[in-house]
Structures are given as C-alpha cells and as structure tokens.
Design an enzyme around this catalytic site. Sequence first.
Site, PDB file in Angstrom:
ATOM      1  N   ARG A 279     -55.996  12.591  32.216  1.00  0.00           N
ATOM      2  CA  ARG A 279     -54.977  12.232  31.230  1.00  0.00           C
ATOM      3  C   ARG A 279     -54.321  13.526  30.771  1.00  0.00           C
ATOM      4  NH1 ARG A 279     -56.827   9.162  25.778  1.00  0.00           N
ATOM      5  NH2 ARG A 279     -57.184  11.343  25.280  1.00  0.00           N
TER       6      ARG A 279
ATOM      7  N   LYS B 222     -56.908  10.851  13.060  1.00  0.00           N
ATOM      8  CA  LYS B 222     -55.656  10.311  13.603  1.00  0.00           C
ATOM      9  C   LYS B 222     -55.577   8.806  13.331  1.00  0.00           C
ATOM     10  CE  LYS B 222     -57.815   9.691  18.129  1.00  0.00           C
ATOM     11  NZ  LYS B 222     -58.101  10.367  19.402  1.00  0.00           N
TER      12      LYS B 222
ATOM     13  N   MET C 157     -50.768 -16.552  11.652  1.00  0.00           N
ATOM     14  CA  MET C 157     -50.277 -15.230  11.274  1.00  0.00           C
ATOM     15  C   MET C 157     -50.791 -14.809   9.893  1.00  0.00           C
ATOM     16  SD  MET C 157     -46.341 -13.958  11.325  1.00  0.00           S
ATOM     17  CE  MET C 157     -46.056 -14.377  13.028  1.00  0.00           C
TER      18      MET C 157
ATOM     19  N   TYR D 284     -53.126 -25.120  14.524  1.00  0.00           N
ATOM     20  CA  TYR D 284     -52.243 -25.095  15.701  1.00  0.00           C
ATOM     21  C   TYR D 284     -53.006 -25.437  16.975  1.00  0.00           C
ATOM     22  CZ  TYR D 284     -48.483 -22.518  13.279  1.00  0.00           C
ATOM     23  OH  TYR D 284     -47.480 -22.123  12.460  1.00  0.00           O
TER      24      TYR D 284
HETATM   25  C1  LIG Z   1     -59.505  10.610  19.428  1.00  0.00           C
HETATM   26  C2  LIG Z   1     -60.085  11.853  19.936  1.00  0.00           C
HETATM   27  C3  LIG Z   1     -61.362  12.258  19.521  1.00  0.00           C
HETATM   28  C4  LIG Z   1     -62.275  11.383  18.696  1.00  0.00           C
HETATM   29  O1  LIG Z   1     -62.841  10.412  19.545  1.00  0.00           O
HETATM   30  P1  LIG Z   1     -64.020   9.442  19.027  1.00  0.00           P
HETATM   31  O2  LIG Z   1     -64.477   8.689  20.205  1.00  0.00           O
HETATM   32  O3  LIG Z   1     -63.396   8.570  17.998  1.00  0.00           O
HETATM   33  O4  LIG Z   1     -65.055  10.330  18.444  1.00  0.00           O
HETATM   34  C5  LIG Z   1     -61.810  13.494  19.935  1.00  0.00           C
HETATM   35  N1  LIG Z   1     -61.057  14.291  20.732  1.00  0.00           N
HETATM   36  C6  LIG Z   1     -59.835  13.921  21.166  1.00  0.00           C
HETATM   37  C7  LIG Z   1     -59.070  14.821  22.053  1.00  0.00           C
HETATM   38  C8  LIG Z   1     -59.315  12.694  20.796  1.00  0.00           C
HETATM   39  O5  LIG Z   1     -58.106  12.331  21.232  1.00  0.00           O
END
Ligand SMILES: *Cc1c(COP(=O)(O)O)cnc(C)c1O
Length: 392
Positions: free
Chosen positions: A142, A44, A322, A274
């Site tokens: 969550r 992701k 930036m 800056y």
């Molecule tokens: C992002 C995520 C992972 C991976 O987590 P890491 O700490 O990067 O290994 C695994 N399971 C779910 C549900 C996630 O959202």
Amino acid sequence: MHKFAAITAQRPTWAEIDLDALARNFRTIKGRVAKEVKVMAVVKADAYGHGAVECSRRLEKEGADWFGVALPEEGIELREAGITKPILCLAGFWKGQERACIQHNLVPIVTTHETAAALDTAAGEAGCVAPIHVKVDTGMGRLGVRFDEVKEFAALLKRFQHINVSGLMTHFAAADDPLCDPLTSNQIQRFAQISEIFRTQGFEPEYHHLASSAAIYSRPEACGNMIRPGGILYGLWRDILKGSGDEPRLQPVMALRSRITLLKWVPQGETIGYGCTFEASRQTLVAIVPIGYHDGYMRGLSNRAHVIVRNSYAPVIGRISMDLTLIDVTGVGGVELEDEVTLLGSAGQAGAQTLTVTAEDLARISGTLSYEITCGISRRVPRYYISPEGVD
Ligand SMILES: *Cc1c(COP(=O)(O)O)cnc(C)c1O
C-alpha cells in the site's frame, strides 16, 4: 432524570466515552514495551469515532509522546484544541497543504519524490527545515516507498536542504495472523535493512517504528523505538489480537445508549417493519428506540443483534431503519417508556454477570471489524465524556 442535563431537550440517543478507560488502556499498552519506547497514540478518524480532541487531551496528560492522524486537517484540529505534542500525518499530505503542515508543526510521512520536493520548497520559502518520516512498503503493498527502491529514494532525498528525515517507518500487513508470520518476519527484516541503507547514506533518523495494535501484542520485540497503537487504545481487540495468548486487560471506551420512546403490543401473526422480515410468533411487546442506520447502528444488524434493557438482553426485531430500531421486550420484566437501552457497552447485571454488547459482537454480526463500528457512529449522536475517576 438523566445524568446528562444537556440531553433533556434532545433525542435521547447518545454515546458515552469513558476517558478513564482510555487512560487505563494507554497505561496497559505502555507497560508492554520497554520504558524508552515512545508511544504514538493514533487518533485518526476522530479517534475511531471517540472524539479526537477530547481523547488526545486526556492522552497527552497521560504521557502520549506523539499523536498519529491521517490527514493534515485532523492535525490542525488538534493544534487548534491546544495539543502541543508532535503530530504525524500517517497518510501524508495533498498538493497545496505543504505550508499548512509547516505552519501547524505537523510532521508528514513522505513516500514520493514529488511530495518531498514540494515540502522542501515550502520549507525553503518559510526559512526552516521540515521534519518528515519516510514510510517504506516492506510488504503491505500500500502506501510507502517500495523496500527494493529505497536506496535510490534515499539518494534523492539527500539533495533536499530543507527537509530532515527524523523517522523511518513501515506498516505490517497481517501481524495479527499466525498464518502470515513468514511475511511479518520478512517485513521486520526488510525494515532493518532499510534502516541500514539510510544510515550508510548519512541519515540519522531519531525514530524507527513499525507496530500498530496487532504487532504490539504479537511482536513486542520488533517495535523499534516507538509504537503506534490505535484500536487497542479504545479497547477494541477481540478481533484484532487473534491468538496472542492471555486476554489483554483492555476495556471498551465507547458505550451507545438510547431510550424506549414507544411501547406497543402486536398480536401473533403480524409482521413488523420494512420488508415484513419479522413475524410475531406470539403476542409481542415491541419497543421503539430512536436510533437507526444513519447513526451507525447498521442495517446489517436487523433481526440479529440484541440490546440491553433492565438487566435483560432484548433482541432487535425487523429491519433497522434510518432513524428507528424495534426491539422485542416481551420478556423484560417491568419494562416502561423511557427505559434506558444499551446498544453497545455494558449495563445491568444478570446474577454476578454484567451484561455487555461489544463492538466486536456487532462487527461479527454485520461482517466487519470492530473499528468500523465505532468509526461509524455518526455525528448525529452526541458524545458525552465521562471520567468516573474524577480526573478532568
Ligand atoms: C491506523 C494506523 C495505525 C493504528 O492501527 P491500529 O490497528 O488501530 O492499532 C498505525 N499505523 C498506521 C500507519 C496506521 O495507518
């Protein structure tokens, strides 16, 4: 001449993604769990900033069984790039995306009656049965069906003809923290009870999965039959795997580099940048590096981080702006315009030691997690995929 020909007509700031290191990390992680345990590579957020398409292609070759994305959009990107392994959407889907999930063969997690119903309808219209993974909240608070409401939820799911519960999953809140061991154990126990509830209700999910990076190392016995590594695939572990014993053999995958584009002497007593946050305590040779906080080199690193130039560490001085960063190269022997600057990663030697700046170092300085460092390297920074072992 730079080794990447394409860079000659661009700003000389880039990220290198070492696909061989990614592959080695994958094999190391796979080696930690039993042979029959499947590996869902979590890609992701553009593979935590490393590039989801390129990383997934390599991981698919290495034998990743599943891919985990957050959004259906991310799954579609992988499908369009030719990834054929199953893809789980870890954040489910939004209203109106049911058909896209079905069309692109994406498996969403389901956590509410409404989303289950919407997917069931869409699958019915498409004349198919859509697989889902039910996510249960066993203590994270969550996303997920609360563990104490699972029985009712399972009963509701039975009414749907066009969805199939092919997986059950949960997510740990603090598997990296020994102080939270009781919660983690609770989560494991609750998950076992939930699996039982689903079984008694007549479901036979093929996959049971709980563990992301931290738990793969801290609770290898509680991984179910699939693991979900994210950060550790990319060699991010020093702030994730706290106190889990031996140093894991995981290597950083991303390096961030640039070049010196201007050198100037600043007399003692002058300030630079800056806000006048740095005053030269001696005559100082200042180098300008064309990278800034828009690129993800965070302003919080101002006056605190260091970079690598010609076998030396050089401190960042003044505020990071930036698009530009200033470094003190007074002590760097032979420094010249266009010298390579490593802001993240390894370069050069000091004696027997390789000089390194890790994402965890930058995260500590700026008060965040290594994941946010690599995720934060913006699209303005081109990624170059390298594979020194020669595997495409
Ligand atoms: C992002 C995520 C992972 C991976 O987590 P890491 O700490 O990067 O290994 C695994 N399971 C779910 C549900 C996630 O959202």
